[in-house]
Design a protein around this motif. Structure first.
Motif, PDB file in Angstrom:
ATOM      1  N   VAL A  28      92.642  64.070  59.214  1.00 19.03           N
ATOM      2  CA  VAL A  28      92.598  64.903  58.012  1.00 19.03           C
ATOM      3  C   VAL A  28      92.100  66.294  58.447  1.00 19.03           C
ATOM      4  O   VAL A  28      91.243  66.392  59.326  1.00 19.03           O
ATOM      5  N   PRO A  29      92.624  67.390  57.869  1.00 17.53           N
ATOM      6  CA  PRO A  29      92.181  68.721  58.289  1.00 17.53           C
ATOM      7  C   PRO A  29      90.661  68.877  58.207  1.00 17.53           C
ATOM      8  O   PRO A  29      90.026  68.375  57.284  1.00 17.53           O
ATOM      9  N   ASP A  30      90.117  69.594  59.201  1.00 16.79           N
ATOM     10  CA  ASP A  30      88.667  69.758  59.304  1.00 16.79           C
ATOM     11  C   ASP A  30      88.020  70.205  57.989  1.00 16.79           C
ATOM     12  O   ASP A  30      86.985  69.662  57.601  1.00 16.79           O
ATOM     13  N   GLU A  31      88.611  71.207  57.317  1.00 18.36           N
ATOM     14  CA  GLU A  31      87.961  71.766  56.106  1.00 18.36           C
ATOM     15  C   GLU A  31      87.689  70.677  55.070  1.00 18.36           C
ATOM     16  O   GLU A  31      86.619  70.643  54.441  1.00 18.36           O
ATOM     17  N   LEU A  32      88.680  69.799  54.882  1.00 22.72           N
ATOM     18  CA  LEU A  32      88.529  68.761  53.851  1.00 22.72           C
ATOM     19  C   LEU A  32      87.387  67.811  54.176  1.00 22.72           C
ATOM     20  O   LEU A  32      86.557  67.496  53.312  1.00 22.72           O
ATOM     21  N   VAL A  33      87.359  67.350  55.431  1.00 25.00           N
ATOM     22  CA  VAL A  33      86.345  66.361  55.818  1.00 25.00           C
ATOM     23  C   VAL A  33      84.960  67.002  55.844  1.00 25.00           C
ATOM     24  O   VAL A  33      83.973  66.403  55.427  1.00 25.00           O
ATOM     25  N   VAL A  34      84.895  68.235  56.329  1.00 22.79           N
ATOM     26  CA  VAL A  34      83.614  68.937  56.385  1.00 22.79           C
ATOM     27  C   VAL A  34      83.041  69.086  54.979  1.00 22.79           C
ATOM     28  O   VAL A  34      81.858  68.814  54.739  1.00 22.79           O
ATOM     29  N   GLU A  35      83.884  69.475  54.050  1.00 22.46           N
ATOM     30  CA  GLU A  35      83.431  69.649  52.661  1.00 22.46           C
ATOM     31  C   GLU A  35      82.842  68.338  52.124  1.00 22.46           C
ATOM     32  O   GLU A  35      81.763  68.296  51.531  1.00 22.46           O
ATOM     33  N   LEU A  36      83.594  67.264  52.389  1.00 23.63           N
ATOM     34  CA  LEU A  36      83.187  65.945  51.898  1.00 23.63           C
ATOM     35  C   LEU A  36      81.830  65.519  52.479  1.00 23.63           C
ATOM     36  O   LEU A  36      80.934  65.069  51.758  1.00 23.63           O
ATOM     37  N   ILE A  37      81.665  65.680  53.777  1.00 27.32           N
ATOM     38  CA  ILE A  37      80.452  65.202  54.450  1.00 27.32           C
ATOM     39  C   ILE A  37      79.240  66.091  54.114  1.00 27.32           C
ATOM     40  O   ILE A  37      78.153  65.585  53.819  1.00 27.32           O
ATOM     41  N   LEU A  38      79.436  67.404  54.140  1.00 29.45           N
ATOM     42  CA  LEU A  38      78.284  68.277  53.873  1.00 29.45           C
ATOM     43  C   LEU A  38      77.775  68.090  52.446  1.00 29.45           C
ATOM     44  O   LEU A  38      76.572  68.152  52.183  1.00 29.45           O
ATOM     45  N   LYS A  39      78.690  67.809  51.543  1.00 31.58           N
ATOM     46  CA  LYS A  39      78.278  67.541  50.161  1.00 31.58           C
ATOM     47  C   LYS A  39      77.394  66.284  50.107  1.00 31.58           C
ATOM     48  O   LYS A  39      76.340  66.283  49.460  1.00 31.58           O
ATOM     49  N   GLU A  40      77.795  65.253  50.804  1.00 32.80           N
ATOM     50  CA  GLU A  40      76.983  64.020  50.846  1.00 32.80           C
ATOM     51  C   GLU A  40      75.641  64.268  51.533  1.00 32.80           C
ATOM     52  O   GLU A  40      74.604  63.793  51.077  1.00 32.80           O
ATOM     53  N   LEU A  41      75.674  65.019  52.639  1.00 36.18           N
ATOM     54  CA  LEU A  41      74.431  65.250  53.389  1.00 36.18           C
ATOM     55  C   LEU A  41      73.415  66.025  52.562  1.00 36.18           C
ATOM     56  O   LEU A  41      72.211  65.841  52.723  1.00 36.18           O
ATOM     57  N   SER A  42      73.898  66.872  51.671  1.00 31.41           N
ATOM     58  CA  SER A  42      72.965  67.670  50.876  1.00 31.41           C
ATOM     59  C   SER A  42      72.119  66.780  49.964  1.00 31.41           C
ATOM     60  O   SER A  42      71.045  67.171  49.530  1.00 31.41           O
ATOM     61  N   THR A  43      72.586  65.551  49.730  1.00 34.17           N
ATOM     62  CA  THR A  43      71.805  64.635  48.896  1.00 34.17           C
ATOM     63  C   THR A  43      70.810  63.815  49.729  1.00 34.17           C
ATOM     64  O   THR A  43      70.053  63.022  49.181  1.00 34.17           O
ATOM     65  N   LEU A  44      70.838  63.988  51.052  1.00 34.61           N
ATOM     66  CA  LEU A  44      70.035  63.125  51.934  1.00 34.61           C
ATOM     67  C   LEU A  44      68.928  63.861  52.662  1.00 34.61           C
ATOM     68  O   LEU A  44      68.419  63.390  53.678  1.00 34.61           O
ATOM     69  N   LYS A  45      68.533  65.015  52.138  1.00 36.58           N
ATOM     70  CA  LYS A  45      67.487  65.806  52.815  1.00 36.58           C
ATOM     71  C   LYS A  45      66.198  64.998  52.920  1.00 36.58           C
ATOM     72  O   LYS A  45      65.781  64.354  51.976  1.00 36.58           O
ATOM     73  N   GLY A  46      65.578  65.039  54.117  1.00 32.62           N
ATOM     74  CA  GLY A  46      64.318  64.329  54.328  1.00 32.62           C
ATOM     75  C   GLY A  46      64.481  62.840  54.562  1.00 32.62           C
ATOM     76  O   GLY A  46      63.500  62.116  54.699  1.00 32.62           O
ATOM     77  N   LYS A  47      65.727  62.350  54.577  1.00 35.01           N
ATOM     78  CA  LYS A  47      65.957  60.926  54.833  1.00 35.01           C
ATOM     79  C   LYS A  47      66.564  60.727  56.217  1.00 35.01           C
ATOM     80  O   LYS A  47      67.091  61.665  56.805  1.00 35.01           O
ATOM     81  N   SER A  48      66.483  59.499  56.698  1.00 34.30           N
ATOM     82  CA  SER A  48      67.164  59.166  57.947  1.00 34.30           C
ATOM     83  C   SER A  48      68.599  58.790  57.635  1.00 34.30           C
ATOM     84  O   SER A  48      68.855  58.042  56.697  1.00 34.30           O
TER      85      SER A  48
END
Ligand code: ATP
Ligand code: MG
Length: 222
Positions: free
Chosen positions: A66-86
């Motif tokens: 899948v093109p980088d932009e799409l996957v990056v958007e998807l993952i960074l959005k999820e990671l923003s909810t995981l600050k301070g977690k492992s």
């Protein structure tokens, strides 16, 4: 290399069919680590027919990336909810460009990657695994018809819903996925090796590999 902080940001890598999903499931049961699979997230978006899912679908079905932009958007959005977690990512990054974007993002937050696990499984065993694999599409749970069959043939143990084959789990598409892996993803191992955070695990079965991985994670957590 022991760390004293209580959180850990990590990746799990390995060829398609190396058993990343199987390992992350066990890791999540044993450790306080949130595991995120880019493939599972993409398949969820496809099932829900989101705009992103509709765009990603054709690439996945033919075994391409899948093109980088799409996957990056998807993952960074999820990671923003995981600050301070492992957390541990499965299936991302898969290209050097994705890896560099992830590094830049984590550096900005002063939360660099701590560990990259690589599953090194002989190529000879992975095609048969892909042929034997069935999934529960809604949860991403996987079953292997030889090693880890569902209690009732064709149905998920937890929900009782029907299992399915992934459209990209066939011999021809698998070959394409493997080619992409060698061309684009495997080179990332030296990228992380140079950073000093790569750990390799060799074995033919997930049962062989898991204890080695657990021992490694225990030196970081607890
Ligand atoms: P397995 O699930 O057997 O470990 P895999 O790594 O081939 O194997 P997934 O990680 O589930 O499978 O990914 C399925 C498909 O989703 C990939 O073939 C690709 O098309 C797409 N995909 C997943 N992650 C990414 C990514 N980081 N970049 C681009 N495409 C991706
Ligand atoms: Mg997977």
């Amino acid at each position: 290399h022991r760390r004293t902080s209580t959180t850990m940001r990590s990746l799990i890598m390995g060829s398609p069919g190396a058993g990343k999903g199987t390992q992350t499931k066990r890791i999540a049961q044993r450790f306080d680590i949130i595991t995120l699979s880019s493939g599972d997230l993409l398949r969820k978006n496809i099932m829900e027919e989101s705009a992103l899912g509709l765009e990603a679908r054709a690439y996945i079905e033919e075994g391409g990336l899948v093109p980088d932009e799409l996957v990056v958007e998807l993952i960074l959005k999820e990671l923003s909810t995981l600050k301070g977690k492992s957390w541990m990512l499965d299936g991302f990054p898969r290209t050097l460009s994705q890896a560099k974007i992830l590094d830049a993002h984590l550096k900005e937050e002063s939360q660099p990657l701590d560990l990259v696990l690589n599953l090194d499984v002989p190529e000879g065993v992975i095609l048969q695994r892909i042929i034997d694999r069935w999934i529960h599409p809604a949860s991403g749970r996987t079953y292997n018809m030889s090693y880890n069959p569902p209690k009732r043939v064709g149905f998920d143990d937890v929900t009782g819903e029907p299992l399915a084959k992934r459209p990209d789990d066939n011999v021809e598409t698998f070959k394409h996925r493997l080619d992409k892996y060698y061309e684009l993803t495997r080179p990332l191992l030296s990228y992380y090796q140079v950073q000093g955070i790569l750990r390799n695990f060799q074995g033919s079965t997930s049962d062989q590999l898991y204890p080695l991985i657990q021992a490694e994670l225990e030196t970081y957590l607890n």
